[in-house]
Design an enzyme around this catalytic site. Structure first.
Site, PDB file in Angstrom:
ATOM      1  CB  ILE A  55      -0.954  -0.006   1.207  1.00 16.61           C
ATOM      2  CG1 ILE A  55      -1.934  -1.175   1.095  1.00 16.61           C
ATOM      3  CG2 ILE A  55      -1.709   1.323   1.301  1.00 16.61           C
ATOM      4  CD1 ILE A  55      -2.795  -1.391   2.316  1.00 16.61           C
ATOM      5  CG  ASP A  69       9.485  -0.895   4.538  1.00 18.67           C
ATOM      6  OD1 ASP A  69      10.131  -1.832   5.059  1.00 18.67           O
ATOM      7  OD2 ASP A  69       8.347  -1.034   4.064  1.00 18.67           O
ATOM      8  CB  CYS A 109      -5.411   5.095   5.977  1.00 19.37           C
ATOM      9  SG  CYS A 109      -6.084   6.742   5.734  1.00 19.37           S
ATOM     10  CG  ASP A 133      -9.940   5.001   7.776  1.00 16.21           C
ATOM     11  OD1 ASP A 133     -11.125   5.383   7.836  1.00 16.21           O
ATOM     12  OD2 ASP A 133      -9.599   3.913   7.267  1.00 16.21           O
ATOM     13  CD  GLU A 168     -10.831   0.780  14.274  1.00 11.18           C
ATOM     14  OE1 GLU A 168     -11.359  -0.191  13.681  1.00 11.18           O
ATOM     15  OE2 GLU A 168      -9.965   1.505  13.760  1.00 11.18           O
ATOM     16  CG  HIS A 193     -11.100   0.488   9.957  1.00  8.16           C
ATOM     17  ND1 HIS A 193     -10.594  -0.231  11.001  1.00  8.16           N
ATOM     18  CD2 HIS A 193     -10.344   0.150   8.878  1.00  8.16           C
ATOM     19  CE1 HIS A 193      -9.589  -0.982  10.592  1.00  8.16           C
ATOM     20  NE2 HIS A 193      -9.426  -0.769   9.297  1.00  8.16           N
ATOM     21  CG  LEU A 194     -14.898   5.104   5.909  1.00  4.04           C
ATOM     22  CD1 LEU A 194     -15.348   6.448   5.350  1.00  4.04           C
ATOM     23  CD2 LEU A 194     -16.030   4.093   5.832  1.00  4.04           C
ATOM     24  N   GLY A 195     -10.754   2.649   5.007  1.00  2.00           N
ATOM     25  CA  GLY A 195      -9.654   2.430   4.076  1.00  2.00           C
ATOM     26  C   GLY A 195      -9.948   1.417   2.995  1.00  2.00           C
ATOM     27  CB  ALA A 196     -10.538  -2.104   2.993  1.00  2.00           C
TER      28      ALA A 196
END
Length: 530
Positions: free
Chosen positions: A154, A173, A232, A258, A263, A281-284
């Site tokens: 991602i 990373d 996110c 997000d 939650e 939590h709309l990422g997906a």
């Protein structure tokens, strides 16, 4: 009997049909995941379990799942699956890391735009009948520095989008190679440098012990004044109380969140703060992503249950459907070699070395190694398989290493397993011929070629006349038929070995008689799953 799968969360009807079309029996019970007792009651009937986030696959559920071979999560997060318990029981855990990647990356970019131009607050103000044009003075993103924490699947999509928007992109990373960074058009940096330089920071990393709270008060103290933070990925990556203080002090100019520490988030201290955007939590959460991950998990689970192909597994090496036909005979060979070593080893194992020669060096050696270790440990732990074997070996303090090399002998490729114990080092090598059947080609450095049978006897002796005759006489006297008899020695008068392929297992009494024969050093019965 056809494998049977339980779908315990809401999945698309197309995904359910994929199971049926592939010859998998499927029970679509989307409310069972919320009913813990019902799930415990019925889980023992299934070979596969397809879930989203509602089903909690706990240690208790796994213990009740006597037949379960695979758990498939439609989505990337597997926080609701007890992976260590599944691994110990030999259950593969799969996710679908790519089905919602674009959707989540786009949401992060949208959140960045929303922060830069204060879009939610401006919308609410305008719809309330106000015209506060001067209040919502935004900033451009062109030329700004975006810091990406986690530049995997991602994160790399976010990076390419941001480069296209003419941003300067830096990334932290530990697994990002210099070549990959250059290909993406990003600069690889250490985390502290990212904090110092970034105008926007976006997180795209899993939640682990190392990443939990990666953005806390100390991290915020290193950041530019006016930094904007986007999360996110996973709740818990950002310490929310520290973020609130950063927003209050003005050090953090805005945040777009997000995902939350708890939650569903119904009472977060972030709610109502100036220039904070919160989404549930709309990422997906796009139609395309939800459909994609459902179809992907059905395909993956069916591939495994029908063909033995493994993809996107979190606790086992992947085996693609294309390589499965070629790899499968060598997986069986590796398991048999490990099993041979395990059955003849009587003292604690300290180290395992697996040599891949010739064509085997270019194969999926992670899968082969898992098979060899599973075979080795099976005499000790009957329930071990390719999934649980590496964990069990590590728990027992066994060192494991692989060696790959170009072809060195007459065979196109072979595998050699060397086991070191407190008392000795022993090796066994084998290959597969064109018929796909495994063959032993070397034991303890002594060359031989022997077919693998279900029941075998392995003997060692000094190379002296009469030993073979004694063995043959003993078998004839006891009415035990020998299907095949292979011999080998290191030199004349030196160490010799024999492998006997038998039609039936030996009784304890007859085995004792063989061991009492003059010249026999070791006589070990072997049983292989062929």
């Amino acid at each position: 009997m056809a494998p049977r799968v339980l779908v315990s969360d809401k999945l698309s009807t197309t995904a359910v049909q994929i199971f049926k079309d592939r010859g998998v029996e499927v029970d679509y019970l989307p409310d069972v995941g919320k009913d813990k007792e019902k799930l415990l009651e019925i889980i023992g009937q299934y070979d596969g379990l397809a879930i989203r986030s509602a089903t909690k696959v706990t240690e208790k559920v796994i213990a009740a799942a006597g037949r379960l071979r695979v758990i498939g999560r439609a989505g990337i997060g597997v926080d609701n699956v007890d992976i260590p318990s599944a691994s110990r029981k030999g259950i593969i855990v799969m996710n679908t890391p790519f089905g919602n990647s674009i959707t989540t990356a786009e949401h992060a970019i949208a959140m960045m735009f929303g922060l830069a131009r204060q879009l939610p607050a401006a919308d609410a103000s305008t719809q309330a009948g106000k015209w506060e044009k001067n209040r919502f003075m935004g900033i451009e993103i062109t030329g700004k520095t975006l810091g990406i924490i986690g530049c995997g699947n991602i994160g790399s999509i976010v990076a390419t989008r941001a480069v296209g928007l003419k941003m300067k992109v830096i990334a932290y990373d530990p697994f990002l190679s210099t070549d990959r960074a250059a290909h993406l058009g990003v600069e690889k940096v250490e985390l502290d440098e990212l904090f110092h330089r970034a105008d926007f920071i976006t997180l795209h990393t899993p939640l682990t012990d190392k990443t939990r709270g990666v953005i806390d008060a100390d991290a915020i103290a290193m950041m530019k004044r006016g930094v904007r933070i986007i999360n996110c990925a996973r709740g818990g990556l950002v310490v929310e109380a520290d973020l609130v203080e950063g927003l209050k002090s003005g050090k953090v100019a805005g945040a777009a969140i997000d995902v939350f520490e708890t939650e569903p988030a119904v009472d977060s201290p972030l709610f109502g703060m100036e220039n904070v955007i919160c989404t549930p939590h709309l990422g997906a959460s796009t139609q395309e992503a939800q459909e994609n991950v459902a179809l992907q998990v059905a395909e993956q689970m069916a591939d495994y249950l029908i063909e033995g192909a493994v993809s996107n597994a979190l606790n086992m090496p992947s085996i693609s459907a294309e390589e499965a036909p070629i790899l499968t005979p060598f997986v069986k060979l590796a398991e048999i070699l490990g099993s041979f070593a395990g059955q003849v080893t009587e003292s604690p194992i300290q180290e395992i070395e697996i040599l891949y020669d010739g064509i085997t060096a270019g194969m999926n050696t992670k899968a082969l190694t898992s098979a060899a270790v599973a075979g080795l440990l099976k005499p000790l732990v009957q329930t071990v398989n390719m999934v649980s074997a590496p964990i069990m070996a590590k728990e027992r303090g066994i060192r494991l290493s692989e060696v790959r090399r170009d072809k060195t002998g007459v065979f196109d490729g072979y595998i050699k397993v060397t086991v070191t114990t407190e008392k000795q080092t022993r090796s066994i090598a084998g290959t597969c011929f064109q018929d796909g059947k495994p063959r032993f080609i070397q034991i303890k450095g002594i060359n031989m070629e022997a077919e693998v049978g279900r029941y075998m006897l392995y003997t060692t002796n000094r190379d002296t006349p009469g030993v073979i005759g004694q063995l043959g006489t003993a078998f004839g006297k006891n009415g035990v038929n020998i299907a095949n008899f292979q011999l080998g020695r290191d030199e004349q008068g030196g160490n010799a070995i024999a492998l006997l392929y038998l039609d039936e297992p030996l009784s304890d009494e007859f085995l004792a008689e063989v061991r009492a024969l003059a010249g026999i050093g070791q006589a070990k019965p072997l049983v292989f799953d062929v």
